[in-house]
Design a protein around this motif. Structure first.
Motif, PDB file in Angstrom:
ATOM      1  N   GLU A 179      46.051  56.153  13.895  1.00 41.64           N
ATOM      2  CA  GLU A 179      47.152  55.211  14.078  1.00 41.64           C
ATOM      3  C   GLU A 179      46.921  54.011  13.168  1.00 41.64           C
ATOM      4  O   GLU A 179      47.470  52.948  13.369  1.00 41.64           O
ATOM      5  CB  GLU A 179      47.261  54.757  15.539  1.00 41.64           C
ATOM      6  CG  GLU A 179      47.538  55.849  16.540  1.00 41.64           C
ATOM      7  CD  GLU A 179      49.030  56.168  16.706  1.00 41.64           C
ATOM      8  OE1 GLU A 179      49.850  55.597  15.981  1.00 41.64           O
ATOM      9  OE2 GLU A 179      49.336  57.019  17.568  1.00 41.64           O
ATOM     10  N   SER A 201      45.617  56.268  20.624  1.00 39.47           N
ATOM     11  CA  SER A 201      46.825  56.524  21.403  1.00 39.47           C
ATOM     12  C   SER A 201      46.717  57.977  21.848  1.00 39.47           C
ATOM     13  O   SER A 201      45.951  58.738  21.255  1.00 39.47           O
ATOM     14  CB  SER A 201      48.086  56.331  20.564  1.00 39.47           C
ATOM     15  OG  SER A 201      48.361  57.506  19.822  1.00 39.47           O
ATOM     16  N   GLN A 203      48.649  60.229  21.217  1.00 41.08           N
ATOM     17  CA  GLN A 203      49.719  60.831  20.433  1.00 41.08           C
ATOM     18  C   GLN A 203      49.716  62.365  20.450  1.00 41.08           C
ATOM     19  O   GLN A 203      50.693  63.003  20.799  1.00 41.08           O
ATOM     20  CB  GLN A 203      49.638  60.316  18.991  1.00 41.08           C
ATOM     21  CG  GLN A 203      50.731  60.847  18.084  1.00 41.08           C
ATOM     22  CD  GLN A 203      52.100  60.435  18.570  1.00 41.08           C
ATOM     23  OE1 GLN A 203      52.297  59.344  19.075  1.00 41.08           O
ATOM     24  NE2 GLN A 203      53.072  61.321  18.444  1.00 41.08           N
ATOM     25  N   LYS A 206      50.110  64.097  23.888  1.00 39.14           N
ATOM     26  CA  LYS A 206      51.458  64.097  24.485  1.00 39.14           C
ATOM     27  C   LYS A 206      52.367  65.074  23.740  1.00 39.14           C
ATOM     28  O   LYS A 206      53.240  65.687  24.348  1.00 39.14           O
ATOM     29  CB  LYS A 206      52.045  62.685  24.558  1.00 39.14           C
ATOM     30  CG  LYS A 206      52.381  61.999  23.254  1.00 39.14           C
ATOM     31  CD  LYS A 206      53.069  60.647  23.537  1.00 39.14           C
ATOM     32  CE  LYS A 206      53.279  59.835  22.291  1.00 39.14           C
ATOM     33  NZ  LYS A 206      54.102  58.646  22.515  1.00 39.14           N
ATOM     34  N   ARG A 225      41.550  50.260  19.721  1.00 35.65           N
ATOM     35  CA  ARG A 225      41.587  50.207  18.250  1.00 35.65           C
ATOM     36  C   ARG A 225      40.610  49.148  17.785  1.00 35.65           C
ATOM     37  O   ARG A 225      40.681  48.002  18.214  1.00 35.65           O
ATOM     38  CB  ARG A 225      43.012  49.896  17.750  1.00 35.65           C
ATOM     39  CG  ARG A 225      43.964  51.018  18.111  1.00 35.65           C
ATOM     40  CD  ARG A 225      45.376  50.869  17.570  1.00 35.65           C
ATOM     41  NE  ARG A 225      46.202  51.875  18.247  1.00 35.65           N
ATOM     42  CZ  ARG A 225      47.508  51.986  18.136  1.00 35.65           C
ATOM     43  NH1 ARG A 225      48.185  51.179  17.350  1.00 35.65           N
ATOM     44  NH2 ARG A 225      48.161  52.923  18.792  1.00 35.65           N
ATOM     45  N   GLN A 239      49.395  50.883  26.883  1.00 31.72           N
ATOM     46  CA  GLN A 239      50.713  51.320  26.417  1.00 31.72           C
ATOM     47  C   GLN A 239      51.452  52.029  27.536  1.00 31.72           C
ATOM     48  O   GLN A 239      50.832  52.721  28.353  1.00 31.72           O
ATOM     49  CB  GLN A 239      50.567  52.319  25.268  1.00 31.72           C
ATOM     50  CG  GLN A 239      50.077  51.708  23.969  1.00 31.72           C
ATOM     51  CD  GLN A 239      50.227  52.662  22.792  1.00 31.72           C
ATOM     52  OE1 GLN A 239      50.313  53.875  22.966  1.00 31.72           O
ATOM     53  NE2 GLN A 239      50.255  52.119  21.602  1.00 31.72           N
ATOM     54  N   HIS A 456      54.441  55.051   9.908  1.00 29.51           N
ATOM     55  CA  HIS A 456      54.238  55.150  11.358  1.00 29.51           C
ATOM     56  C   HIS A 456      52.950  55.960  11.603  1.00 29.51           C
ATOM     57  O   HIS A 456      51.894  55.389  11.693  1.00 29.51           O
ATOM     58  CB  HIS A 456      55.477  55.768  12.015  1.00 29.51           C
ATOM     59  CG  HIS A 456      55.450  55.719  13.512  1.00 29.51           C
ATOM     60  ND1 HIS A 456      55.073  54.606  14.213  1.00 29.51           N
ATOM     61  CD2 HIS A 456      55.739  56.645  14.452  1.00 29.51           C
ATOM     62  CE1 HIS A 456      55.126  54.852  15.521  1.00 29.51           C
ATOM     63  NE2 HIS A 456      55.523  56.082  15.685  1.00 29.51           N
ATOM     64  N   HIS A 457      53.031  57.251  11.704  1.00 24.74           N
ATOM     65  CA  HIS A 457      51.832  58.089  11.695  1.00 24.74           C
ATOM     66  C   HIS A 457      52.214  59.456  11.138  1.00 24.74           C
ATOM     67  O   HIS A 457      53.403  59.757  10.996  1.00 24.74           O
ATOM     68  CB  HIS A 457      51.154  58.171  13.062  1.00 24.74           C
ATOM     69  CG  HIS A 457      52.067  58.558  14.194  1.00 24.74           C
ATOM     70  ND1 HIS A 457      52.849  59.676  14.168  1.00 24.74           N
ATOM     71  CD2 HIS A 457      52.325  57.951  15.372  1.00 24.74           C
ATOM     72  CE1 HIS A 457      53.541  59.745  15.284  1.00 24.74           C
ATOM     73  NE2 HIS A 457      53.258  58.705  16.028  1.00 24.74           N
ATOM     74  N   GLY A 493      57.205  51.295  19.587  1.00 21.18           N
ATOM     75  CA  GLY A 493      57.418  52.020  18.342  1.00 21.18           C
ATOM     76  C   GLY A 493      57.255  53.500  18.590  1.00 21.18           C
ATOM     77  O   GLY A 493      56.413  53.913  19.394  1.00 21.18           O
ATOM     78  N   GLY A 494      58.082  54.284  17.949  1.00 20.17           N
ATOM     79  CA  GLY A 494      57.951  55.723  18.149  1.00 20.17           C
ATOM     80  C   GLY A 494      58.746  56.482  17.114  1.00 20.17           C
ATOM     81  O   GLY A 494      59.251  55.911  16.147  1.00 20.17           O
ATOM     82  N   ARG A 497      59.137  63.806  16.235  1.00 21.53           N
ATOM     83  CA  ARG A 497      57.952  64.354  15.570  1.00 21.53           C
ATOM     84  C   ARG A 497      58.306  65.595  14.752  1.00 21.53           C
ATOM     85  O   ARG A 497      59.316  66.254  14.992  1.00 21.53           O
ATOM     86  CB  ARG A 497      56.906  64.760  16.597  1.00 21.53           C
ATOM     87  CG  ARG A 497      56.838  63.907  17.827  1.00 21.53           C
ATOM     88  CD  ARG A 497      56.464  62.469  17.551  1.00 21.53           C
ATOM     89  NE  ARG A 497      56.354  61.714  18.805  1.00 21.53           N
ATOM     90  CZ  ARG A 497      56.149  60.421  18.877  1.00 21.53           C
ATOM     91  NH1 ARG A 497      56.095  59.681  17.789  1.00 21.53           N
ATOM     92  NH2 ARG A 497      56.038  59.819  20.045  1.00 21.53           N
ATOM     93  N   ILE A 539      57.830  57.570  22.218  1.00 24.45           N
ATOM     94  CA  ILE A 539      57.638  56.160  21.864  1.00 24.45           C
ATOM     95  C   ILE A 539      56.503  55.614  22.712  1.00 24.45           C
ATOM     96  O   ILE A 539      56.138  56.217  23.730  1.00 24.45           O
ATOM     97  CB  ILE A 539      58.949  55.377  22.126  1.00 24.45           C
ATOM     98  CG1 ILE A 539      58.937  53.994  21.472  1.00 24.45           C
ATOM     99  CG2 ILE A 539      59.246  55.252  23.614  1.00 24.45           C
ATOM    100  CD1 ILE A 539      60.324  53.370  21.361  1.00 24.45           C
TER     101      ILE A 539
HETATM  102  N1  ASP Z   1      51.450  56.814  19.131  1.00 25.33           N
HETATM  103  C1  ASP Z   1      52.292  55.776  18.619  1.00 25.33           C
HETATM  104  C2  ASP Z   1      51.578  54.437  18.687  1.00 25.33           C
HETATM  105  O1  ASP Z   1      50.666  54.283  19.466  1.00 25.33           O
HETATM  106  C3  ASP Z   1      53.573  55.651  19.363  1.00 25.33           C
HETATM  107  C4  ASP Z   1      54.440  56.858  19.269  1.00 25.33           C
HETATM  108  O2  ASP Z   1      54.714  57.320  18.154  1.00 25.33           O
HETATM  109  O3  ASP Z   1      54.870  57.317  20.320  1.00 25.33           O
HETATM  110  O4  ASP Z   1      51.939  53.517  17.983  1.00 25.33           O
END
Ligand code: ASP
Length: 600
Positions: A179, A201, A203, A206, A225, A239, A456-457, A493-494, A497, A539
């Motif tokens: 991230e 996260s 990520q 999920k 982090r 989160q 973003h990622h 933020g999200g 995918r 998100i």
């Molecule tokens: N994993 C992302 C973050 O922590 C959020 C997401 O894309 O759902 O920023």
């Protein structure tokens, strides 16, 4: 017989005139002790408030004598009767019309003199507050904040539960998801030399839930982090994380709007209107210089690139020659800005890496026509009419110019805009400006590393119409990514995918993640993508920030019970701490000589 402290009849913020005459048992902390005209007074406090208790030496000599020994923060129990205060009412206290005539008093625990008073008006220094957090958390402000935190978490949980989301826990000991920050690592004792990473996260987990058929997942989850610390970051934070299968962007935004509405209503009693406005990333950058614009006030950026090309102003022309732009901010009524203010802003811009901040003011000339005065006027006067038309400036205004690379110009003008908003008091306090920013670029080019990085990622999907650009012009690909902002702060933020293996592999390659590395790190994801992955997206809401914003606090450390300092240490427990040589040995870890030397 001691007072049955487990049978309190009321809390200390509850008693009113209608309770007059009733016998009550109160428990709590002694806020203070006073002796007035022979009577002893103790204010007894708990999280609901304060009640004044009076001890009369004539009628209750034993309790009165003991009251004389009470010191601040002693824990006490009182039995007595509620009485009207008559003319001595204290309008500042909700319980100020009554007092309790104390007949019995028990001291449940004596307290040493506290390091600071439990009082919102005299806030102690942060070091002391964090070290003696127990005393600090007793303050009404901190009690309110952590209770608001609870209500917000509950509102979110209830909302997602009723919308069909289920909460499933994800591992804390795992492999890292990139991230964009450094990982916190946990050495494995069983496999010396190997490490777990604490999740930045959940990520990937999920996403796997969606592929496993859970359809809607939500978790209030701790993430870690190891970032270079900035004022508004904590190494561990919470989160509200969610993911949904078979959805498009609109579906995710709708659900988050519903949760937001409930959190505002149940947290602070504020009604927010839906749908929230949306703005593309591009528009946000063009108009406000930032991807999380604060729309509570104006001062929009205007482009002057075309006009700049017609001038003889060398710094404008140099910027254009280098492929840059020239943009400006118009400040209505800014002709009155003092030299001190404009020079101060220039210094700030230099302080964050800029070259300067040319400014001019629009005044009424001799014949009444607008004229540019001071600063860079001499270069721009010949183009005055065109400048006013392009910028929208009028007589009485100031214009701040910024030539340079687009990204730098955005950064500096955003700074100027925010500071002017503060200096000129343009930012209304009680407005809640919620805004979606959408259509972010997929990638950013990292000049230093000479490669693309994800904005973003790496699991974010490109817009369908842009997929073909992945091969040819990755820099132009926009993503199905979105941020929710509140008053210029990023709150969530999200993205939708990638659910197709080929596209995921292509994105990894584009990011310079070699096939072997992708295999090593993300094989479980690639495998899962092979066995039927539904379209999905989600998100994460930065929950600590939500509490901070809704509580109107300025520091994340105020909304976390036991936070780390800005230097990533916990003053309460002194973590991180050293471990014994035996522990290190078991882990197969030896400290480097220079680290050992530093410890001595
Ligand atoms: N994993 C992302 C973050 O922590 C959020 C997401 O894309 O759902 O920023």
């Amino acid at each position: 017989m001691p007072i049955a402290y487990n049978r309190r009849t009321h809390k200390n913020g509850e008693l009113r005139t209608q309770h007059a005459g009733q016998e009550v048992i109160l428990v709590g902390w002694a806020q203070n002790y006073r002796d007035l005209g022979g009577m002893a007074f103790i204010d007894i406090r708990d999280y609901t408030g304060i009640t004044q208790v009076k001890f009369n030496p004539q009628t209750d000599p034993v309790a009165h004598k003991l009251a004389g020994t009470i010191r601040r923060e002693d824990v006490i129990a009182v039995r007595g009767n509620v009485a009207l205060r008559g003319e001595n009412i204290n309008p500042k206290l909700p319980t100020g019309e009554i007092e309790v005539e104390g007949h019995e008093l028990d001291i449940l625990a004596k307290a040493d003199t506290p390091p600071f008073e439990v009082d919102d008006d005299n806030e102690a220094g942060e070091d002391a507050r964090l070290k003696y957090r127990v005393v600090d958390l007793r303050r009404p402000k901190m009690q309110k904040i952590l209770r608001l935190r609870h209500r917000l978490a509950k509102a979110a949980r209830d909302y997602f539960d009723s919308a069909g989301f289920i909460e499933i826990e994800t591992p804390v000991l795992g492999k890292s998801t990139p991230e964009g920050a450094r990982d916190y690592l946990v050495p494995s004792r069983v496999y010396p030399g190997k490490f777990f990473a604490l999740p930045q996260s959940p990520q990937l987990y999920k996403q796997l839930f969606m592929m496993a058929g859970f359809d809607r997942y939500c978790q209030i989850v701790r993430c870690f982090r190891d970032e270079d610390l900035r004022a508004d970051r904590q190494p561990e934070f919470t989160q509200v994380d969610l993911e949904m299968a078979f959805v498009q962007v609109d579906d995710v935004l709708e659900v988050v709007e519903g949760a937001t509405q409930k959190m505002f209503a149940e947290g602070i009693g504020v009604e927010v209107k839906r749908p929230f406005p949306r703005m593309t990333y591009r528009e946000a950058m063009d108009r406000f210089g930032i991807d999380r614009p604060d729309l509570r006030f104006g001062l929009e950026i205007k482009d002057l690139t075309e006009l700049a090309g017609k001038t003889d102003f060398s710094i404008f022309r140099d910027a254009l020659a280098a492929g840059g732009v020239v943009r400006c901010l118009v400040v209505p009524g800014g002709a009155d800005l003092t030299r001190k203010t404009t020079d101060g802003l220039t210094d700030e811009i230099k302080g964050i890496g800029g070259g300067g901040l040319p400014v001019t003011k629009v005044i009424a000339g001799a014949n009444g026509a607008p004229e540019l005065s001071t600063g860079v006027a001499k270069f721009l006067q010949p183009h005055c009419a065109e400048l006013l038309a392009a910028s929208g400036a009028m007589v009485g205004d100031a214009i701040f110019f910024m030539p340079g690379k687009y990204a730098d110009v955005c950064k500096y003008l955003h700074h100027v805009r925010t500071r002017l908003g503060e200096i000129l008091n343009l930012i209304p306090e009680d407005e809640w400006n919620l805004l979606w920013v959408v259509d972010f670029p997929m990638f950013e080019y990292d000049e230093a590393e000479k490669r693309y990085v994800s904005l973003h990622h790496p699991f974010t999907a490109p817009r369908d119409e842009d997929v073909h650009l992945l091969d040819t012009e990755p820099g132009k690909v926009l993503a199905k990514a979105y941020d929710l902002t509140l008053n210029g702060i990023e709150m969530a933020g999200g993205s939708i995918r990638i659910h197709q293996r080929e596209i995921q592999a292509k994105v990894f390659r584009l990011l310079g993640i070699k096939d072997e590395e992708a295999h090593e790190k993300f094989q479980f994801l690639m495998d899962a993508l092979r066995f039927g992955a539904p379209p999905h997206g989600g998100i994460a809401m930065g929950f600590d920030r939500w509490v901070m914003m809704l509580a109107k606090c300025s520091s994340l450390r105020d909304v976390i019970a036991f936070p780390k300092t800005q230097r990533a240490v916990c003053p309460l427990t002194n973590a991180p701490g050293e471990v014994s040589p035996a522990q290190l040995e078991e882990l197969g870890i030896d400290l480097r000589p220079e680290v050992k030397a530093k410890k001595k």
